[in-house]
Design an enzyme around this catalytic site. Structure first.
Site, PDB file in Angstrom:
ATOM      1  N   ARG A 232     -26.120  14.108 -40.644  1.00  0.00           N
ATOM      2  CA  ARG A 232     -26.195  14.453 -39.222  1.00  0.00           C
ATOM      3  C   ARG A 232     -27.610  14.152 -38.743  1.00  0.00           C
ATOM      4  NH1 ARG A 232     -21.525  14.218 -39.166  1.00  0.00           N
ATOM      5  NH2 ARG A 232     -19.962  15.782 -38.609  1.00  0.00           N
ATOM      6  N   GLU A 261     -27.462  10.994 -30.548  1.00  0.00           N
ATOM      7  CA  GLU A 261     -26.447   9.931 -30.606  1.00  0.00           C
ATOM      8  C   GLU A 261     -25.308  10.101 -29.605  1.00  0.00           C
ATOM      9  OE1 GLU A 261     -25.102  10.394 -34.771  1.00  0.00           O
ATOM     10  OE2 GLU A 261     -23.146  10.958 -34.002  1.00  0.00           O
TER      11      GLU A 261
HETATM   12  P1  NAI Z   1     -19.706  19.445 -48.532  1.00  0.00           P
HETATM   13  O1  NAI Z   1     -19.533  20.752 -47.839  1.00  0.00           O
HETATM   14  O2  NAI Z   1     -18.713  19.050 -49.587  1.00  0.00           O
HETATM   15  O3  NAI Z   1     -21.154  19.385 -49.222  1.00  0.00           O
HETATM   16  C1  NAI Z   1     -22.327  19.814 -48.598  1.00  0.00           C
HETATM   17  C2  NAI Z   1     -23.314  20.214 -49.688  1.00  0.00           C
HETATM   18  O4  NAI Z   1     -24.543  20.564 -49.052  1.00  0.00           O
HETATM   19  C3  NAI Z   1     -22.858  21.431 -50.507  1.00  0.00           C
HETATM   20  O5  NAI Z   1     -22.981  21.167 -51.884  1.00  0.00           O
HETATM   21  C4  NAI Z   1     -23.789  22.546 -50.054  1.00  0.00           C
HETATM   22  O6  NAI Z   1     -24.071  23.508 -51.086  1.00  0.00           O
HETATM   23  C5  NAI Z   1     -25.029  21.742 -49.693  1.00  0.00           C
HETATM   24  N1  NAI Z   1     -25.930  22.480 -48.824  1.00  0.00           N
HETATM   25  C6  NAI Z   1     -25.621  23.366 -47.839  1.00  0.00           C
HETATM   26  N2  NAI Z   1     -26.751  23.859 -47.290  1.00  0.00           N
HETATM   27  C7  NAI Z   1     -27.786  23.270 -47.940  1.00  0.00           C
HETATM   28  C8  NAI Z   1     -29.191  23.389 -47.839  1.00  0.00           C
HETATM   29  N3  NAI Z   1     -29.749  24.241 -46.972  1.00  0.00           N
HETATM   30  N4  NAI Z   1     -29.957  22.636 -48.658  1.00  0.00           N
HETATM   31  C9  NAI Z   1     -29.386  21.802 -49.569  1.00  0.00           C
HETATM   32  N5  NAI Z   1     -28.049  21.662 -49.719  1.00  0.00           N
HETATM   33  C10 NAI Z   1     -27.265  22.389 -48.922  1.00  0.00           C
HETATM   34  O7  NAI Z   1     -19.800  18.367 -47.387  1.00  0.00           O
HETATM   35  P2  NAI Z   1     -19.522  16.789 -47.505  1.00  0.00           P
HETATM   36  O8  NAI Z   1     -18.080  16.517 -47.308  1.00  0.00           O
HETATM   37  O9  NAI Z   1     -20.191  16.263 -48.717  1.00  0.00           O
HETATM   38  O10 NAI Z   1     -20.274  16.265 -46.198  1.00  0.00           O
HETATM   39  C11 NAI Z   1     -21.682  16.354 -46.056  1.00  0.00           C
HETATM   40  C12 NAI Z   1     -22.055  16.036 -44.628  1.00  0.00           C
HETATM   41  O11 NAI Z   1     -21.786  14.662 -44.359  1.00  0.00           O
HETATM   42  C13 NAI Z   1     -21.223  16.777 -43.564  1.00  0.00           C
HETATM   43  O12 NAI Z   1     -21.760  18.070 -43.296  1.00  0.00           O
HETATM   44  C14 NAI Z   1     -21.313  15.869 -42.377  1.00  0.00           C
HETATM   45  O13 NAI Z   1     -22.415  16.291 -41.600  1.00  0.00           O
HETATM   46  C15 NAI Z   1     -21.610  14.498 -42.980  1.00  0.00           C
HETATM   47  N6  NAI Z   1     -20.536  13.525 -42.738  1.00  0.00           N
HETATM   48  C16 NAI Z   1     -20.862  12.313 -42.163  1.00  0.00           C
HETATM   49  C17 NAI Z   1     -19.887  11.360 -41.933  1.00  0.00           C
HETATM   50  C18 NAI Z   1     -20.210  10.003 -41.361  1.00  0.00           C
HETATM   51  O14 NAI Z   1     -19.295   9.305 -40.877  1.00  0.00           O
HETATM   52  N7  NAI Z   1     -21.450   9.556 -41.378  1.00  0.00           N
HETATM   53  C19 NAI Z   1     -18.472  11.642 -42.233  1.00  0.00           C
HETATM   54  C20 NAI Z   1     -18.259  12.905 -42.893  1.00  0.00           C
HETATM   55  C21 NAI Z   1     -19.254  13.814 -43.104  1.00  0.00           C
END
Ligand code: NAI
Length: 328
Positions: A232, A261
């Site tokens: 993000r 964006e």
């Molecule tokens: P997820 O929920 O599976 O993984 C997120 C990870 O971040 C978790 O392991 C969590 O413990 C960790 N986390 C949470 N707070 C944290 C912090 N303060 N410091 C360090 N780590 C922390 O989510 P997923 O599916 O891996 O997606 C990650 C991000 O990718 C989403 O939140 C979304 O913003 C972004 N995304 C972007 C897309 C794109 O098209 N560019 C599409 C889908 C998701």
């Protein structure tokens, strides 16, 4: 159920029409905000995407129009005021995972393009310029890669980097046991930033992670390091990153997401004046690569988004337990 789909593009219509048999979908081009919320009149639910802003005023408007469900056709929900939604009794559902591989592989595409400059070679050769001057890169093999956030996407990305023969470092509030067993080293954010040649962001945007990359954290990074953000835009302080690029401290920047964006990404703005000095400055750097939030954009992911979103809506209508509900 009759549902108003905001911010739709041709591919949304294509994939939702392919899998929808039960619901009446009203496709709208407009993004959802307090001014456009009235377009949802006569529907029971809205379906929104990453740049639709659902703050208290928009939610109140939706509530006035009788909206009981917000179906996100994405994973992240940083664009919703969850507390206000809860107070109004509006249910929120999302698509927690559609293709973590799609986003992880896009992060790798950004790294490889910035490093080996295939985008420049493509343009040069089309003009009959076969020179290799300034196309030099580095071997990714053996380099240290830092992954911030090792959830679904970060896990997939870390495994690809292990396959490239990299040393993989990680920072997450919850370490991933399988990755640790594969040799991924968990450490503090500062140690990760100081030891990595490439840093890729895969954590969600929230109060703790907002502007995680700022002047202070950038100063800890190695001179010439590469920063990749497919998560993000708000994870990065854009002004600080521009300063680090101007000084030559940050070596490369690859971003699929950008803090401001919402008025740009997903729209064709060619031929218009772009009223955003930061993005124009970013575009001007030869070592910056921008894509407009296309990490998710694979056929597999679009199929999964349509199936899960329609399933979430059907379950809500049937009063079934909601597997993908978002709670505050
Ligand atoms: P997820 O929920 O599976 O993984 C997120 C990870 O971040 C978790 O392991 C969590 O413990 C960790 N986390 C949470 N707070 C944290 C912090 N303060 N410091 C360090 N780590 C922390 O989510 P997923 O599916 O891996 O997606 C990650 C991000 O990718 C989403 O939140 C979304 O913003 C972004 N995304 C972007 C897309 C794109 O098209 N560019 C599409 C889908 C998701």
């Amino acid at each position: 159920m009759r549902i108003a789909f905001f911010s739709t593009q041709s591919y949304d219509r294509q994939f939702f029409n392919r899998f929808n048999t039960l619901h009446e979908i009203v496709y709208l081009d407009a993004p959802l905000n307090a001014q456009t919320a009235a377009l949802a009149a006569g529907t029971a639910a809205v379906c929104v995407f990453v740049n639709d802003k659902l703050q208290a005023d928009t939610l109140e408007m939706l509530n006035l129009h009788g909206i009981r469900l917000i179906a996100l056709r994405c994973a992240g929900y940083n664009n919703i005021d969850l507390e206000s939604a809860q107070k109004l009794g509006i249910t929120i559902v999302r698509v927690p995972a559609y293709s973590p591989h799609a986003v992880a592989e896009h992060a790798v595409a950004l790294i490889m393009t910035l490093n080996r400059k295939t985008h420049k070679a493509y343009n040069r050769i089309r003009e009959g310029n076969f020179s290799l001057e300034k196309l030099d890169g580095f071997d990714l093999y053996g380099k240290t890669v830092g992954v911030i956030g090792t959830g679904r996407i970060g896990e997939s990305f870390a495994k690809i980097m292990l396959g490239f023969g990299c040393r993989v470092l990680a920072f997450d509030i919850i370490p991933h046991k399988d990755l640790q067993a594969r040799g991924v080293e968990y450490m503090s954010l500062i140690n990760l930033l100081s030891e990595s040649k490439v840093i890729s962001l895969h954590c969600p945007l929230n109060d703790q992670t907002h502007h995680l990359i700022n002047a202070e954290t950038l100063s800890v990074m190695q001179r010439g390091a590469m920063l990749i953000n497919t998560s993000r835009g708000g994870l990065i302080n854009t002004a600080d990153v521009i300063e680090a690029l101007k000084k030559g401290h940050l070596g490369y920047l690859g971003i699929d997401v950008y803090e401001q964006e919402e008025n740009l990404f997903f729209y064709d703005r060619s031929g218009e004046l772009i009223d955003d000095d930061d993005i124009l400055r970013l575009i001007s750097f030869p070592n910056v690569l921008l894509t407009s939030h296309q990490g998710f954009f694979t056929e597999e992911a679009l199929i999964q988004i349509a199936i899960t979103t329609l399933g979430n809506i059907t379950d809500f209508e049937a009063g079934k337990p909601l597997e993908n509900v978002v709670s505050g």
